[in-house]
Structure formats: structure tokens, C-alpha cells
Write a protein that holds these residues in place. Structure first.
Motif, PDB file in Angstrom:
ATOM      1  N   GLN A 336     -29.717 -12.463 -21.076  1.00  0.00           N
ATOM      2  CA  GLN A 336     -29.487 -11.022 -21.088  1.00  0.00           C
ATOM      3  C   GLN A 336     -27.989 -10.789 -20.900  1.00  0.00           C
ATOM      4  N   ILE A 338     -25.090  -8.273 -19.285  1.00  0.00           N
ATOM      5  CA  ILE A 338     -24.783  -7.170 -18.363  1.00  0.00           C
ATOM      6  C   ILE A 338     -23.264  -7.058 -18.264  1.00  0.00           C
ATOM      7  N   PRO A 342     -18.734  -1.400 -15.403  1.00  0.00           N
ATOM      8  CA  PRO A 342     -19.008  -0.302 -14.449  1.00  0.00           C
ATOM      9  C   PRO A 342     -18.653  -0.683 -13.007  1.00  0.00           C
ATOM     10  N   ALA A 343     -18.979  -1.898 -12.584  1.00  0.00           N
ATOM     11  CA  ALA A 343     -18.664  -2.306 -11.210  1.00  0.00           C
ATOM     12  C   ALA A 343     -17.163  -2.454 -11.018  1.00  0.00           C
ATOM     13  N   VAL A 374     -22.003 -10.746  -7.590  1.00  0.00           N
ATOM     14  CA  VAL A 374     -22.993  -9.807  -7.045  1.00  0.00           C
ATOM     15  C   VAL A 374     -24.173  -9.658  -8.008  1.00  0.00           C
ATOM     16  N   ASN A 381     -31.788 -13.326  -5.960  1.00  0.00           N
ATOM     17  CA  ASN A 381     -32.609 -12.822  -4.846  1.00  0.00           C
ATOM     18  C   ASN A 381     -33.921 -12.218  -5.338  1.00  0.00           C
ATOM     19  N   LYS A 382     -33.804 -11.377  -6.360  1.00  0.00           N
ATOM     20  CA  LYS A 382     -34.986 -10.636  -6.822  1.00  0.00           C
ATOM     21  C   LYS A 382     -36.038 -11.589  -7.404  1.00  0.00           C
TER      22      LYS A 382
ATOM     23  N   ALA B 346     -23.071   1.661  -9.282  1.00  0.00           N
ATOM     24  CA  ALA B 346     -22.751   0.941 -10.517  1.00  0.00           C
ATOM     25  C   ALA B 346     -23.667  -0.278 -10.666  1.00  0.00           C
ATOM     26  N   PHE B 347     -23.813  -1.050  -9.597  1.00  0.00           N
ATOM     27  CA  PHE B 347     -24.682  -2.235  -9.687  1.00  0.00           C
ATOM     28  C   PHE B 347     -26.138  -1.846  -9.962  1.00  0.00           C
ATOM     29  N   MET B 350     -26.341  -1.123 -13.576  1.00  0.00           N
ATOM     30  CA  MET B 350     -26.171  -2.349 -14.373  1.00  0.00           C
ATOM     31  C   MET B 350     -27.430  -3.211 -14.346  1.00  0.00           C
ATOM     32  N   LEU B 351     -28.116  -3.200 -13.203  1.00  0.00           N
ATOM     33  CA  LEU B 351     -29.261  -4.092 -13.028  1.00  0.00           C
ATOM     34  C   LEU B 351     -30.588  -3.441 -13.392  1.00  0.00           C
ATOM     35  N   ALA B 354     -32.734  -5.204 -15.954  1.00  0.00           N
ATOM     36  CA  ALA B 354     -33.221  -6.500 -15.482  1.00  0.00           C
ATOM     37  C   ALA B 354     -34.316  -6.350 -14.433  1.00  0.00           C
ATOM     38  N   PHE B 355     -34.250  -5.268 -13.641  1.00  0.00           N
ATOM     39  CA  PHE B 355     -35.182  -5.108 -12.519  1.00  0.00           C
ATOM     40  C   PHE B 355     -36.328  -4.154 -12.839  1.00  0.00           C
ATOM     41  N   LEU B 358     -39.870  -3.981 -11.109  1.00  0.00           N
ATOM     42  CA  LEU B 358     -39.872  -4.788  -9.878  1.00  0.00           C
ATOM     43  C   LEU B 358     -39.589  -3.892  -8.675  1.00  0.00           C
ATOM     44  N   ASN B 359     -40.242  -4.185  -7.570  1.00  0.00           N
ATOM     45  CA  ASN B 359     -40.063  -3.362  -6.364  1.00  0.00           C
ATOM     46  C   ASN B 359     -38.725  -3.615  -5.691  1.00  0.00           C
ATOM     47  N   ALA B 360     -38.253  -2.599  -4.971  1.00  0.00           N
ATOM     48  CA  ALA B 360     -37.072  -2.777  -4.132  1.00  0.00           C
ATOM     49  C   ALA B 360     -37.417  -3.758  -3.013  1.00  0.00           C
ATOM     50  N   ASP B 361     -36.449  -4.583  -2.645  1.00  0.00           N
ATOM     51  CA  ASP B 361     -36.666  -5.554  -1.568  1.00  0.00           C
ATOM     52  C   ASP B 361     -35.319  -5.833  -0.915  1.00  0.00           C
ATOM     53  N   THR B 363     -33.027  -7.558  -1.901  1.00  0.00           N
ATOM     54  CA  THR B 363     -31.966  -7.603  -2.913  1.00  0.00           C
ATOM     55  C   THR B 363     -31.052  -6.387  -2.814  1.00  0.00           C
ATOM     56  N   GLU B 364     -31.658  -5.220  -2.689  1.00  0.00           N
ATOM     57  CA  GLU B 364     -30.875  -3.981  -2.659  1.00  0.00           C
ATOM     58  C   GLU B 364     -30.013  -3.910  -1.390  1.00  0.00           C
ATOM     59  N   ASN B 366     -28.819  -6.553   0.133  1.00  0.00           N
ATOM     60  CA  ASN B 366     -27.741  -7.518  -0.104  1.00  0.00           C
ATOM     61  C   ASN B 366     -26.639  -6.938  -0.997  1.00  0.00           C
ATOM     62  N   ILE B 367     -27.025  -6.119  -1.976  1.00  0.00           N
ATOM     63  CA  ILE B 367     -26.014  -5.518  -2.856  1.00  0.00           C
ATOM     64  C   ILE B 367     -25.053  -4.642  -2.050  1.00  0.00           C
TER      65      ILE B 367
END
Lengths: 540, 540
Positions: A336, A338, A342-343, A374, A381-382, B346-347, B350-351, B354-355, B358-361, B363-364, B366-367
């Protein structure tokens, strides 16, 4: 009289799991009518168990599992390495178990405490030879380092041994298999006895054990080799060991590049699987380093367990993206894209007040690399996939890498591979089947963190850099010796200074496979705070 | 008959710089009419020189500087520790130089190879006692570990020594100064001889040497102490050493919390200054950990060399920002506020592809932590100020920290300080002068990475956590022993599992000051890949 030799792949610390698998091998050996079975050095704990050896709960677990192995498999003579509790001391020992009894016990005499080894931290040295009878044979025991000098084998010859067993946990490095056979050949010639060299196999953190076990007859000929880099049980008929017809069974040692590539593959596979990750993720840049890491990862885990992320910025060439996608498709791995813009833009705006009036410098390049870090760690992590870093040894040596940026990750497959060897391995891999686009191998290397950037803008050409690094890091040459080899003082001084200045980065680097004679990490223990560079440049 | 005792703060590896400063001390001693001067163990290289000892260029430099010291200061008897090249081996030695000649040479007999020490990696043990004459005294030499058992001092008594010199490089840990005096007192009682205990001082990577040198008379009384944690030259009159009037000079040992705090301050100061940073930067959250780190940093470097960044997110309480600013102002350090929301948003965007689904965990969370890491590292890079991390030992033990997030940085001042001790140190510091707002000490700890988050949502209360950790990590207690202390199995198992699972994080952590009896880092060498947790939970 059949002997089973288990080139064992343990999990360090997993006493119950290792004992279970040891017993499975014993069952196989019984069904093959073997009389005895041999496991490597410290097979019950795996090697190196490190400071687990300081814990009583761990040592009690060893005793319990050893008793279990002994009682559950009384039909076979079992020869196995284990840590032995003495009175307030510990020995690196070999137990010989027969019919549920300990019939012989050998304590390793030569304890390595150099390089990656810390055995004097844990063990007391043994003081005497040990043999046991098996049919008509008198088998002498030795452990790893014992075979690298004459004394232990001499003792065994004087104890009327007819055969020497050498139990090992000897990590891979380039040309190590050859060195071992040469050394064992010296012991065979000194003693006139055949020697069985049995090694652990598998990856354990920074070390890969290659196996490469072999049997050498009394004439100094290798009559049997176990396949390198795979777990195996092999059988040797002792009665026919002195029979020259056995020579036909011999497999060749692996060629150098193949052995290195396989070490990387096994190191990645075992770190990922033994630690329970669901696969691996990495950033694919279109450059040679990430291309090689992807090939290794796909070979180690299968293309469907690996995914890659392209993270272009405004400095990324189109051909980088094209080549990255081409390679991902060739290996069948999910990819993929990315964009990190933006970051990067967000951070620029956030930092604008703080950086007002200050010039752009390496900080801005690091922000790009860290934004990629990041993104990759978030995916890691996910999805519970390990992030593989793609830095090579040349970069790690001179600190040409961003801490928490491209250095972010759980495992660094090629951290001990110098750049020129990265090229050689990429070509080797393509010879098996073409997976890395030619252009990736041919174009000049670039970090693509600034306009038209090339590695050679900041570093000497890689053939020069790698040679200077090998002399300085692996062979401990002085500045004067390196200059005498014909390099320019300005280049040498710059390289040596960078090596010295970047110990702090290496200290925070993820683990990776040792392949050279001196890997960074536990094998090269340098202070971070150090005034050595002043010595270095005043040696004339 | 006056002896000068130099509690020396060397820079490891800086042979020329150390020799220059050694000669300066020699000049001072000459001008004070001293007869002899004593420097600590391996003073010329600094301790520990680690793998620099494997390099010939380094060892040649040692010889050169030792000759220089000897020839440039012929008026004084100089007693100094250095690495001595033998035939293919190295000794940890003490040279006695008189009038440009080596008049005595002692080789350390007891080589520590446990904990943070790796001396058997480098040195061969010496085999005999060594004394030299100074006026009417026969002075016996010993080095560090030699004093911790009876044999070397026994030899010296039998060699008719009248006084024992013990040259050290003994790192700080809690209550170590007391232990040393107790141990030396045993040797004094066994031998009937006075002992001079001289220690290195200063920070070196993860170690802080506290100095705490002392002179003990033949009655086992301390008659002189050097101030802890500072470099010094002290003089002792040997003729009056047996005179009880000397007792008046004795300073008290430092109270426990003061000694720990000073160790942290010296560790930070020396890491920052010896490595040439222009100051320090850290993220100030309004919590207790960053509050303590800021106090330590300001005391180590001066408030004007330190700057802090507040990086609020939507989960940050107003009082966190208020308290942070209050503390920065109390210490006179520059502060700025940079919201991390733009980077986090921004992250997220961007993600998003990809996510998807998927549930928040975690990972968020850690970002957020990693966005802060990028901001702080950018400021660190741009201004050449070291980034200090703020994690404590309790968090490091159970992995309650984000790799490349709040773990990003060059030095981790409190990484070996358990959370309950963080509170005690904060209160201790405020007793000297109030710099940490009371509310920071009183409010429940929170990572503020999710709505209304408290540490105790994920972890046991810190008094429980810290006690379990001390039992498990420092005292090697088994699960059974910890359960027998009265803790709930569910809590114990969770804590032990977290400790075992997070070795990979600790391996990539920045260095920090060792203060406990077992710090993470080189003192506790655990495998990352490990099945030990299975043993741990099957010990019943």
C-alpha cells in the motif's frame, strides 16, 4: 550400533516445550533402533540462557525436566547438555542418562568469555575428563570451546576414549563451518580418534546457530554432514564409522553467499515465529536495502505473511515507487502507498514558531524518516506484525540512519551486512529466481531525504567505506595501519570519527543477525561516553 | 608524611585529557608538600573502558601517557591504576612511580565478572601481593574487588604491610557507601591495619561513581571522608593516622534520598557535558515523572541550559498544563507549548484506509506518544540539546511506555527509580526548596492518552507493583515466593508476564543512571526471545 544426533532448535528458556520436543526425538530414535541419542550444549535451556541462569526457579525447572526426560525414556542412552547446580556454583554440563539413571556427568572445562560469550558470568570450569561406555566404544565428552584447544581431547585420549563427542552451541559467522572442520581435524590428528561435532540450530535474538553438524573419522575425513540451518535427526552407525564407504554420504558445505542468506532467513523466521508475531511489515523505498530485506522476509515467512508500505515524499523519484511495486508484486506481498506529506507538513507548521530564524538542516530530514517510523509502527501495532528495519552495517557503523525513524522496528535483518555484501546477496538471490528489479541493484544509492541526494554526497564510495570499516571495527586496526593501506587521511578520519560518535545510536538499535566476525551489539561493547577519538587521531 | 588522595573524575578513553588532569593534581600535591599521590583503579583510562581494552592503539596510548606522567612529575611517588599489557594477556594493574621509574607493580587478583562487571573478558588475574616502602611505612596494594574477601589483605599482612591502599572504581547503588565501610572494617579487624579506600567519581553512561572515599584507622574508625559525588584532592598525614585526634575531620555519610538524588544529578550532568551537548530538552506533562526529571536536569545543568515543551492533546487536563508551567517558572527554565493535534490528525487521516474496519486500540495512544517524540527530537536535533526521557523503573519493568514515543531520547535519568521512590525524591527535593507543585505530587498518575485514563486502570497500585517488581527483578524471587508474601495470583501473574514480555522494549531504551541493586541494561541480561514465562507459571 546406531547413534542418533539431534541438531536441535530449542526456544531459550522454554524448559517444558524443549523437554517435550526432546522426548519426541527420543521416540523417533527408539523406533529407528538407535542405542543412544545426543543433543547439543545446554539443549534443555537453549543457548544462550543468559541471566535466566541466575534464577533458582529456572534451575529447579531444569532439574525437573531432566528427571522427566530420564524417567520417560529409559530405553535409550541420552546424552544432553544442561546447567548443573553445584554447591553455590553452576557448571555447563553434559548428562549421560541410562535406564533412568545419571551414569556419567561431564563439566565443560574451557569457558568462553569473549565476543558474544559471557560464560564466566555464570559457570565454574570443570576440572576433569569424562567418558562412558556404549557397547564396545568408550565415548569421551567435550563441550564446544573444549575442542578449540588440545587439552581436553588429550585428556580423553589418555582416558582410552575410542570416540569423542563434542556438543556445541556455536553461532554462525562467515566461514565458521570451514573453521570448525579445520579445528576438529587438528584434534582428530592429535588424538587419532573420530570426533562427532553436534551443534544447535536456530535463531536466538542476535545469534543464528547454523547447525552444520558433522562426523569426522579417524583419518580426518568428514563422513557425514547435517544440512545447515534446519533442525534434523541424523543417524550414524558407529561400527561402520571407521569404514571408508561412509564417505559417499557427505554433503558439501554451503557456498559463502548462500550460507549468509540462509542465516538471515533463519534469523528472521525464528525471531518472528518464536516471539509470536503474525507476520512482518516493512517500508519499501525502491532502494537496495529494503529490497533485500523484503526478499529475506518473504523467503523466511512466506509472501502472504509480509506486507510493505511505500511512503513517498516530494523527494522520492518515480522510479523508486515503480521498482518497489514491481518487487512487491514479484514476491506476492501486499503493498500500500501512504504519502508522508500530511504528517511532514503538520510537524513543519507545529515547529515553525520554535524554529523561527533557524536554518534547515538534518532535523528536517529526520522528521521525514520519523514520520515514516510512526506510520510503520502504527501498522505494526494494529496488525501485530513485526516491523523490520532495513539499515545495513555500513550505515549502522557511521550513523547514517535516523533514530526512531528508519531505525524504528523490532528486528534488523541486515544490520550486520556491509553495503557491498548487500549488493552481492541481492544478486545471489536473483540468481535463484529474479525478485529484485535490476534497476534497484544498478542505480546509485540515495536516502531520498533531500533534492537529488546521493549517499556518496555524505559518505565515501561504499567499497572504500566498507574496507575501512572492516579494518577498524572487525580487525581493530589503528588509524596508522589504515592509512598505510593507502586511504586518504581526510576520508579515514571522517569514517573513524563517525563510528566513534554514533555508539549511542547503535545502543538503541533493534537486534539483528550476526554474520561477521564482530557484530555491533553484545559482541562489541564500547562506551557511549568516550574520549577515545582523541587518542585515535593522535597516534602518530 | 603527607599522602594526596585524588577522588578522580576521568573521561573514559580520553587518555591525553586524563593524563593532563592527573599531572595537574600532581602539581597541586607537590605544592602542598605531599610525598605521594594516589589515583583510583584504571584512572588513566577511566572505568569501565570496555572493549577499548581490546585495541592495541588504545593500549599503546596508555603506555605513552603513563611514561609521560612518570617523567613529567619525578618529585612525587605516584600510585595509579592502569591496564598493563603482558604477553598476550592484560592485567588490571597499579603502577608505583618514583623518580621516573616503575618501582612496584601490582596486578589485581579478584576480577569481578557479575552484575555490571565483565573483567574476565579483558583481564588475567594476578597471583601475588605487592608492597612498596614510603618513609617508614610499608604500603600494601589492592584493587576494588580484592577488598571484598580476606585473601589479598591476608597476603599483605603476611608481607608486613603497615597500611593498605585500596584503589576503586565502585559504582553507586543504594546503601553502597555503608556496605563498603562495613566490609573494609572487617578487613581492618582481620589485619589490624589501617585501610585507605579511594574511589573514582563521576558519571559514565549507566554508572555513577559516587566517590565516597574514606580512610579507616587500625581501630576500624573512619577518620576522613571525601565528599560524595564531587571530584576532590584530599590529604592525609600518615604519621598522625594512628592518632585519635584525626576523628574530628570525619563527615557523615549522606542520607539515602539525598545520595540517590545526587547520583541522578551527577549522572545527568556528566552524560550531557562529557558528550558535548548544549543543554537538555524534555516534555513536561504536569505529571510527577517529568517533574522530577526537570528538577534533576535543572540542578545538574542550571535552569538556563534546560528547556521544556508542553504538548497537550484533547486528553490533557487543564491542571496538567497549569502545573507544568508553574514548575518551569519556579525553576527558571524556558517553556513552550506545541499542541500535537495537527500531527495526530494527519496520521489518523493517512492511516484511515489501512485501518478501515479495525477498532481503536493502543495503536492510537502510541501515535500520540510518538508524535510527541518527533517534536521533541526535532528540537533536540535543531538545538543540539539532549532529549531526556521521563520513564521510571516501574514503567520500564512492565513496558508501560511507548517505544519511539515517550521512550525516545538520549538519556533516561530515572529509568532505574521505582515509582514510589519517584514520589519520595520529589518530596525530598521540595524540602530543599519548593520546585514541584504539590498537586503534581498528590494527583493520581495518568498517561493522559485516553479519556479519564489512570495508571491504575492498567496496573496494580504502585506500592504493590513496586514491591512485586523488587522481589522478582532485584531479588530473583519465584512466583511461589511472591504469592507467599500475600499477593493475589492474578496480579502477580500479570506483572511477571509483563516484565517477561517487554524485554524487547528495554533493549531499545536509552541509558540511565543505575541506583538499585539490579538495573535493567548491562546488569540484567535477559533474552528477548524466551519461553521462560511458561516455566514461571508452572512452578507449583
Amino acid at each position: 550400533m546406531k547413534l542418533a544426533l539431534v541438531q536441535f532448535n530449542p526456544i531459550v528458556g522454554d524448559l517444558v516445550g524443549n523437554a517435550n520436543r526432546i522426548l519426541e526425538f527420543c521416540q523417533q530414535a527408539v523406533s529407528e533402533q538407535a542405542l543412544a541419542i545426543v543433543f547439543p550444549e545446554l539443549a534443555i535451556t537453549g543457548y544462550p540462557p543468559e541471566d535466566l541462569l541466575l534464577r533458582n526457579d529456572f534451575l529447579n525447572g531444569v532439574e525437573k525436566q531432566l528427571e522427566r526426560i530420564s524417567s520417560e525414556c529409559p530405553l535409550l542412552t541420552i546424552v544432553i547438555g544442561y546447567p548443573e547446580k553445584g554447591e553455590g556454583v553452576l557448571f555447563n554440563s553434559v548428562a549421560v542418562l541410562q535406564a533412568g539413571e545419571l551414569v556419567a556427568n561431564y563439566r565443560k572445562q574451557q569457558l568462553p568469555n569473549y565476543g558474544v560469550f559471557d560464560e564466566k558470568r555464570y559457570f565454574q570450569a570443570g576440572a576433569q575428563a569424562c567418558t562412558f561406555k556404549l557397547g564396545s566404544e568408550v565415548i569421551g565428552l567435550s563441550v564446544c570451546e573444549d575442542i578449540w584447544s588440545s587439552s581436553v581431547c588429550d585428556q580423553l585420549r589418555q582416558s582410552d576414549a575410542t570416540l569423542i563427542l563434542n556438543l556445541n552451541a556455536s553461532p554462525f559467522e562467515i566461514n565458521k563451518a570451514e573453521k570448525r572442520e579445520r579445528t576438529v581435524c587438528s584434534r582428530v590428528k592429535e588424538t587419532g580418534l573420530p570426533i562427532i561435532y553436534l551443534n544447535q540450530v536456530g535463531g536466538q535474538d542476535e545469534l543464528v546457530f547454523d547447525g552444520s553438524s558433522f562426523v569426522m573419522n579417524a583419518a580426518g575425513k568428514v563422513v557425514q554432514r547435517s544440512a545447515a540451518f534446519v533442525e534434523s535427526i541424523n543417524y550414524i552407525d558407529l561400527d561402520s564409522l571407521r569404514n571408508s564407504t561412509l564417505e559417499a554420504k557427505q554433503d558439501a558445505q554451503l557456498p559463502e553467499l548462500e550460507s549468509i542468506y540462509q542465516a538471515l532467513v533463519l534469523g528472521v523466521r525464528d525471531y518472528v515465529t518464536k516471539n509470536g508475531f503474525k507476520g512482518a511489515v516493512l517500508g519499501l523505498s525502491g532502494g537496495i536495502d529494503s529490497a533485500l530485506v523484503l526478499a529475506v522476509a518473504a523467503d523466511a515467512l512466506g509472501g502472504d505473511s509480509v506486507e510493505v508500505v511505500l511512503m513517498p515524499s516530494k523527494y522520492t523519484a518515480d522510479m523508486s515507487n515503480e521498482d518497489a511495486i514491481k518487487q512487491a508484486e514479484a514476491l506476492g506481498v501486499k503493498h500500500q502507498t501512504i504519502s508522508i506529506e500530511p504528517a511532514v507538513n503538520a510537524f513543519s507548521a507545529m515547529l515553525e514558531p520554535a524554529f523561527e530564524g533557524l536554518n534547515a538542516d538534518v532535523t528536517e530530514e529526520n522528521i521525514q524518516a520519523r514520520s515514516r517510523g510512526v506510520v510503520l509502527m502504527a501498522i505494526s501495532n494494529k496488525k501485530r506484525k513485526i516491523l523490520l528495519t532495513t539499515g545495513n552495517k555500513s550505515e549502522m557503523s557511521v550513523g547514517y540512519a535516523t533514530l526512531y525513524g528508519d531505525m524504528a522496528g523490532g528486528f534488523a535483518p541486515i544490520k550486520d551486512v556491509p553495503k557491498m555484501m548487500v549488493y552481492a546477496l541481492a544478486k545471489y538471490r536473483n540468481e535463484q529466481s529474479p525478485v529484485i528489479p535490476d534497476r534497484v541493484i544498478e542505480r546509485p544509492p540515495s536516502a531520498e531525504l533531500a533534492p537529488d541526494q546521493k549517499d556518496e554526497d555524505s559518505l565515501p564510495p561504499y567499497p572504500v567505506l566498507d574496507d575501512i570499516l572492516e579494518r577498524y571495527v572487525e580487525r581493530d586496526q589503528s588509524r596508522r595501519e589504515i592509512l598505510d593501506a593507502g586511504y586518504e587521511p581526510a576520508i579515514v578520519d571522517r569514517v573513524l570519527r563517525l563510528v566513534e560518535q554514533n555508539e549511542y545510536k547503535r545502543r538503541q538499535a533493534p537486534p539483528g543477525v550476526k554474520i561477521t566476525s564482530r557484530a555491533f551489539g553484545r559482541e562489541r561493547r564500547f562506551p557511549m561516553t568516550s574520549g577515545f577519538n582523541k587518542v585515535l587521531f593522535s597516534d602518530d
